[in-house]
Write an enzyme that holds these catalytic residues in place. Structure first.
Site, short mmCIF file in Angstrom:
data_model
loop_
_atom_site.label_atom_id
_atom_site.label_comp_id
_atom_site.label_asym_id
_atom_site.label_seq_id
_atom_site.Cartn_x
_atom_site.Cartn_y
_atom_site.Cartn_z
N TYR A 162 -0.68 7.14 10.18
CA TYR A 162 0.31 6.70 9.20
C TYR A 162 0.47 5.17 9.24
O TYR A 162 0.50 4.51 8.19
CB TYR A 162 1.64 7.37 9.50
CG TYR A 162 2.72 7.13 8.48
CD1 TYR A 162 2.74 7.82 7.27
CD2 TYR A 162 3.75 6.23 8.73
CE1 TYR A 162 3.75 7.63 6.34
CE2 TYR A 162 4.77 6.01 7.81
CZ TYR A 162 4.76 6.72 6.62
OH TYR A 162 5.76 6.51 5.69
N LYS A 166 -0.39 2.61 6.15
CA LYS A 166 0.63 1.74 5.56
C LYS A 166 0.29 0.26 5.76
O LYS A 166 0.61 -0.57 4.89
CB LYS A 166 2.00 2.07 6.15
CG LYS A 166 2.51 3.45 5.76
CD LYS A 166 2.61 3.63 4.24
CE LYS A 166 3.27 4.94 3.85
NZ LYS A 166 3.41 5.11 2.40
#
Length: 253
Positions: A162, A166
């Site tokens: 993640y 991002k």
């Protein structure tokens, strides 16, 4: 949600919000509808929650439709954008919000856990931005807002996939902002901290709040407020390539 067309800064404008059936995306859909935008509520699979968002917008006097697309799949993204153009004739705002987590420590992370998050959270942003920008380039106008995360700036144990996705969204934002600026298209990112959504409901809040100077989780509407500014406010026309943290003070550069 109380969508009312008070200021209507997006009157006659069209916005796609990916992953708009719940959480941050839902709040963004209501916020842009309140500014007068015709809203495309994108959802990945089940249409029930998306239909509810559309119903609330239309009940408040707005205009919205729900369209299915898994943004990690190129053909579905291209269909999403085509159906939007066919329905409304233009596309002015893209909010890349859809995202998933597959949290676990690095040594336990399976390749599928890595790939699924990268495919949706990063490659999906590429697919949607490329498809939407084709229309915006012809219009010589548009605003693209990517939902990043503080995890992409500071990292977070158990979120290698993640955080990487991002961080990639942030780099992507800055590059595309430079590429599209000459055609009147702005590209910015909003980096939420810990927000009260389904994604954070299972996290022990006492373990997190001590790292948040404001001492609480954020609300989806607080992220939506920043997105609304970047998408609708005339004062945002001279802002591009930036990352705006809405995180209660977690990250202070």
């Amino acid at each position: 949600m109380e969508a009312s067309q008070t200021s209507a800064q997006l009157s006659d404008r069209v916005a796609i919000i990916t992953g708009a059936s719940r959480g941050i995306g839902r709040a963004v859909a209501f916020a842009l509808a309140a500014e007068g935008a015709k809203v495309v509520v994108n959802y990945a699979s089940s249409s029930g929650a998306a239909d509810e968002v559309v119903a609330k917008i239309t009940e408040a006097g707005g205009d919205a439709i729900a369209l299915q697309a898994d943004v990690s799949k190129l053909d579905e993204v291209e269909t999403l954008v085509k159906e939007t153009k066919d329905k409304f004739g233009r596309l002015d705002v893209l909010v890349n919000n859809a995202g998933i987590t597959r949290d676990t420590l690095l040594m336990r992370m399976k390749p599928d856990d890595w790939q699924a998050v990268i495919d949706l959270n990063l490659t999906g942003v590429f697919f949607c931005t490329r498809a939407a920008s084709k229309i915006m380039l012809k219009q010589k106008s548009g605003r693209i807002i990517n939902i990043a995360s503080v995890a992409g700036q500071m990292g977070n144990p158990g979120q290698a996939n993640y955080s990487a996705a991002k961080a990639g969204v942030i780099g992507f934002t800055k590059t595309v902002a430079k590429e599209l600026a000459s055609r009147g298209i702005t590209v910015n990112a909003v980096a939420p901290g810990f927000i009260e959504t389904d994604m954070t409901k299972d996290i022990k809040s006492e373990d997190i709040i001590k790292y948040i100077p404001l001492g609480r989780y954020g609300k989806p509407e607080e992220i939506a407020g920043m997105v609304r500014f970047l998408a609708a406010d005339p004062a945002a026309a001279y802002i591009t390539g930036q990352v705006f943290n809405v995180d209660g003070g977690m990250v202070m550069a």
